[in-house]
Write a protein that holds these residues in place. Sequence first.
Motif, PDB file in Angstrom:
ATOM      1  N   LEU A 268      47.185  72.139  37.323  1.00 53.37           N
ATOM      2  CA  LEU A 268      47.822  73.430  36.927  1.00 53.37           C
ATOM      3  C   LEU A 268      49.180  73.692  37.648  1.00 53.37           C
ATOM      4  O   LEU A 268      50.000  74.333  37.278  1.00 53.37           O
ATOM      5  N   ARG A 269      49.238  73.515  38.822  1.00 53.50           N
ATOM      6  CA  ARG A 269      50.231  73.604  39.882  1.00 53.50           C
ATOM      7  C   ARG A 269      50.992  72.400  40.106  1.00 53.50           C
ATOM      8  O   ARG A 269      51.989  72.460  40.714  1.00 53.50           O
ATOM      9  N   ASN A 270      50.567  71.194  39.264  1.00 56.50           N
ATOM     10  CA  ASN A 270      51.210  69.909  39.717  1.00 56.50           C
ATOM     11  C   ASN A 270      51.296  69.505  40.899  1.00 56.50           C
ATOM     12  O   ASN A 270      52.474  69.283  41.506  1.00 56.50           O
ATOM     13  N   THR A 271      50.291  69.375  41.538  1.00 53.45           N
ATOM     14  CA  THR A 271      50.175  69.005  43.125  1.00 53.45           C
ATOM     15  C   THR A 271      48.986  68.069  43.086  1.00 53.45           C
ATOM     16  O   THR A 271      48.069  67.851  42.425  1.00 53.45           O
ATOM     17  N   PRO A 272      49.383  67.202  44.144  1.00 53.25           N
ATOM     18  CA  PRO A 272      48.156  66.100  44.487  1.00 53.25           C
ATOM     19  C   PRO A 272      46.604  66.531  44.691  1.00 53.25           C
ATOM     20  O   PRO A 272      46.839  67.542  45.291  1.00 53.25           O
ATOM     21  N   ASP A 273      45.754  66.022  44.413  1.00 50.68           N
ATOM     22  CA  ASP A 273      44.311  66.074  44.697  1.00 50.68           C
ATOM     23  C   ASP A 273      44.264  65.590  46.284  1.00 50.68           C
ATOM     24  O   ASP A 273      44.072  64.488  46.511  1.00 50.68           O
ATOM     25  N   THR A 274      44.180  66.287  47.271  1.00 53.85           N
ATOM     26  CA  THR A 274      43.945  66.138  48.621  1.00 53.85           C
ATOM     27  C   THR A 274      42.832  66.812  49.156  1.00 53.85           C
ATOM     28  O   THR A 274      42.610  67.796  48.619  1.00 53.85           O
ATOM     29  N   PRO A 275      42.336  66.290  50.387  1.00 56.82           N
ATOM     30  CA  PRO A 275      41.080  67.080  51.110  1.00 56.82           C
ATOM     31  C   PRO A 275      41.956  68.705  51.287  1.00 56.82           C
ATOM     32  O   PRO A 275      40.935  69.698  51.258  1.00 56.82           O
ATOM     33  N   ALA A 276      42.939  68.705  51.834  1.00 58.51           N
ATOM     34  CA  ALA A 276      43.662  70.079  52.247  1.00 58.51           C
ATOM     35  C   ALA A 276      43.666  70.990  50.756  1.00 58.51           C
ATOM     36  O   ALA A 276      43.293  72.028  50.816  1.00 58.51           O
ATOM     37  N   PHE A 277      43.994  70.199  49.729  1.00 59.40           N
ATOM     38  CA  PHE A 277      44.013  70.953  48.468  1.00 59.40           C
ATOM     39  C   PHE A 277      42.587  71.575  47.992  1.00 59.40           C
ATOM     40  O   PHE A 277      42.397  72.523  47.629  1.00 59.40           O
ATOM     41  N   ARG A 278      41.470  70.458  48.560  1.00 54.80           N
ATOM     42  CA  ARG A 278      40.270  71.022  47.990  1.00 54.80           C
ATOM     43  C   ARG A 278      39.895  71.947  48.672  1.00 54.80           C
ATOM     44  O   ARG A 278      38.927  73.021  48.383  1.00 54.80           O
ATOM     45  N   ARG A 279      40.200  72.326  50.158  1.00 51.90           N
ATOM     46  CA  ARG A 279      39.743  73.386  50.893  1.00 51.90           C
ATOM     47  C   ARG A 279      40.577  74.717  50.410  1.00 51.90           C
ATOM     48  O   ARG A 279      39.793  75.707  50.346  1.00 51.90           O
ATOM     49  N   GLN A 280      41.622  74.479  50.229  1.00 50.00           N
ATOM     50  CA  GLN A 280      42.464  75.651  49.515  1.00 50.00           C
ATOM     51  C   GLN A 280      41.942  76.145  48.349  1.00 50.00           C
ATOM     52  O   GLN A 280      41.787  77.219  48.073  1.00 50.00           O
ATOM     53  N   LEU A 281      41.542  75.195  47.602  1.00 51.92           N
ATOM     54  CA  LEU A 281      41.097  75.711  46.147  1.00 51.92           C
ATOM     55  C   LEU A 281      39.638  76.253  46.407  1.00 51.92           C
ATOM     56  O   LEU A 281      39.377  77.215  45.823  1.00 51.92           O
ATOM     57  N   SER A 282      38.702  75.631  47.164  1.00 45.74           N
ATOM     58  CA  SER A 282      37.340  76.333  47.460  1.00 45.74           C
ATOM     59  C   SER A 282      37.577  77.885  48.012  1.00 45.74           C
ATOM     60  O   SER A 282      36.938  78.774  47.389  1.00 45.74           O
ATOM     61  N   THR A 283      38.537  77.940  48.922  1.00 43.63           N
ATOM     62  CA  THR A 283      38.800  79.312  49.182  1.00 43.63           C
ATOM     63  C   THR A 283      39.245  80.438  48.096  1.00 43.63           C
ATOM     64  O   THR A 283      38.768  81.343  48.173  1.00 43.63           O
ATOM     65  N   GLN A 284      40.109  79.671  47.403  1.00 46.85           N
ATOM     66  CA  GLN A 284      40.795  80.523  46.188  1.00 46.85           C
ATOM     67  C   GLN A 284      39.900  80.882  45.302  1.00 46.85           C
ATOM     68  O   GLN A 284      39.845  82.071  44.770  1.00 46.85           O
ATOM     69  N   LEU A 285      38.984  79.825  44.950  1.00 48.90           N
ATOM     70  CA  LEU A 285      37.928  80.217  43.915  1.00 48.90           C
ATOM     71  C   LEU A 285      36.758  81.312  44.319  1.00 48.90           C
ATOM     72  O   LEU A 285      36.509  82.088  43.537  1.00 48.90           O
ATOM     73  N   ALA A 286      36.555  81.153  45.540  1.00 53.48           N
ATOM     74  CA  ALA A 286      35.777  82.127  46.020  1.00 53.48           C
ATOM     75  C   ALA A 286      36.403  83.818  46.232  1.00 53.48           C
ATOM     76  O   ALA A 286      35.975  84.561  45.704  1.00 53.48           O
ATOM     77  N   HIS A 287      37.617  83.658  46.296  1.00 54.64           N
ATOM     78  CA  HIS A 287      38.449  84.929  46.360  1.00 54.64           C
ATOM     79  C   HIS A 287      38.521  85.397  45.028  1.00 54.64           C
ATOM     80  O   HIS A 287      38.637  86.832  44.832  1.00 54.64           O
ATOM     81  N   ILE A 288      38.660  84.647  43.997  1.00 61.30           N
ATOM     82  CA  ILE A 288      39.036  85.486  42.659  1.00 61.30           C
ATOM     83  C   ILE A 288      37.598  85.755  41.804  1.00 61.30           C
ATOM     84  O   ILE A 288      37.578  85.996  40.749  1.00 61.30           O
ATOM     85  N   ALA A 289      36.494  85.073  42.453  1.00 59.50           N
ATOM     86  CA  ALA A 289      35.184  85.475  41.765  1.00 59.50           C
ATOM     87  C   ALA A 289      34.814  86.842  41.584  1.00 59.50           C
ATOM     88  O   ALA A 289      35.233  87.708  42.513  1.00 59.50           O
ATOM     89  N   HIS A 290      34.266  87.120  40.464  1.00 55.98           N
ATOM     90  CA  HIS A 290      34.254  88.562  40.172  1.00 55.98           C
ATOM     91  C   HIS A 290      32.833  88.906  39.622  1.00 55.98           C
ATOM     92  O   HIS A 290      32.338  87.966  38.916  1.00 55.98           O
ATOM     93  N   PRO A 291      31.971  89.913  40.165  1.00 56.76           N
ATOM     94  CA  PRO A 291      30.452  89.921  39.813  1.00 56.76           C
ATOM     95  C   PRO A 291      30.285  90.336  38.175  1.00 56.76           C
ATOM     96  O   PRO A 291      29.334  90.133  37.684  1.00 56.76           O
ATOM     97  N   LEU A 292      31.340  90.805  37.451  1.00 58.86           N
ATOM     98  CA  LEU A 292      31.230  91.059  36.005  1.00 58.86           C
ATOM     99  C   LEU A 292      31.305  89.615  35.524  1.00 58.86           C
ATOM    100  O   LEU A 292      30.659  89.732  34.386  1.00 58.86           O
ATOM    101  N   ILE A 293      32.189  88.575  35.901  1.00 60.09           N
ATOM    102  CA  ILE A 293      32.311  87.379  35.211  1.00 60.09           C
ATOM    103  C   ILE A 293      30.810  86.785  35.310  1.00 60.09           C
ATOM    104  O   ILE A 293      30.168  86.167  34.218  1.00 60.09           O
ATOM    105  N   ASP A 294      30.177  86.710  36.487  1.00 60.79           N
ATOM    106  CA  ASP A 294      28.858  86.202  36.785  1.00 60.79           C
ATOM    107  C   ASP A 294      27.921  87.086  35.844  1.00 60.79           C
ATOM    108  O   ASP A 294      26.895  86.366  35.164  1.00 60.79           O
ATOM    109  N   ARG A 295      27.873  88.269  35.913  1.00 63.48           N
ATOM    110  CA  ARG A 295      26.801  88.957  34.937  1.00 63.48           C
ATOM    111  C   ARG A 295      26.987  88.632  33.527  1.00 63.48           C
ATOM    112  O   ARG A 295      26.121  88.523  32.837  1.00 63.48           O
TER     113      ARG A 295
END
Length: 328
Positions: A268-295
Amino acid sequence: MTAPASASASFSEPISVPSEGTWSIGELAQQAGVTVKTVRFYSDRGLLPEATRSTGGHRRYGPEALDRLRLIRSLRALDLPLPQVDRVLARDDPGTDPDTALQDALADQLNALGSQLTALRWREAALHLLHDCTTAERADRLRLIGAMATPPNTTALARFWRHILPPRLPARLLSTILDEAIPQPPADPTPPQVLTFASLHAVVTNPHVLDINICGPAPRPPSGPCRPAVLYEGLREAYELAATDVQTQQAPHAGEALDCFVAAHAGLRNTPDTPAFRRQLSTQLAHIAHPLIDRYWQLAAEVPTPSPKPTIGACDDWLRTALDTQLA
């Protein structure tokens, strides 16, 4: 004691045709077992052919009018509207095939009847849902059902996803995502399924839907294009890879499905898959999670589908957990 002749008997036993070979409007009505008013109505619409007029200007009808009138009554008994009856009877119109017109008319009626039966089944299931519950539950269920059409359509659900998904996705990809994300209402629902769809409708029409933003699932690099189509094409592949493990309830784990999931977000961002990227991705995915989507995904999983394949939401949750587990 002899029973009086029935209407069906008079319908099937024609009276003698007068010597001049035609019937008056009253005689035709008697022969067909209908009222004079009915004959006049169809005649005025041009559906009944007049053989001739009497010297006094009265309508006279031949045997073909009786056949036509009987056919009209049969078609009207099936609730065919008059314009369709007219097309079926247009035997003298070279541009109209009566058999095709009748076939089309019957198909239209079957479709209309199917829709009516589906609506009745939804109403019946909704009534059972309200009848077979506690007093405390009834008020909330009435509110949910009252806000939803029965049977429900999927317009509100499609609008929900069009708001959430990034703009300018290719039409083919968007259509595929909507097909996979939106459950279809069953034609013969159970009361719990009525409650599920009413609850889904409540989710997608919740005002807090406007707060949902899943279009920025990874930190954007200083330069480079944002490519949402790459993300969602990759996610669909990752979900397919994870589906078997999700369906068999395997614990989330690293592997090809997770690598594909991360690669889609990196693409999506044209960036390489690195351990640092995975940590950033995990944080970002947790940040944008929304209870309405889960429901939404919780409810969508309760709708029976022709395929046992897990929902997109179930696969996405599994892959996010696999990412967090790997990082831990």
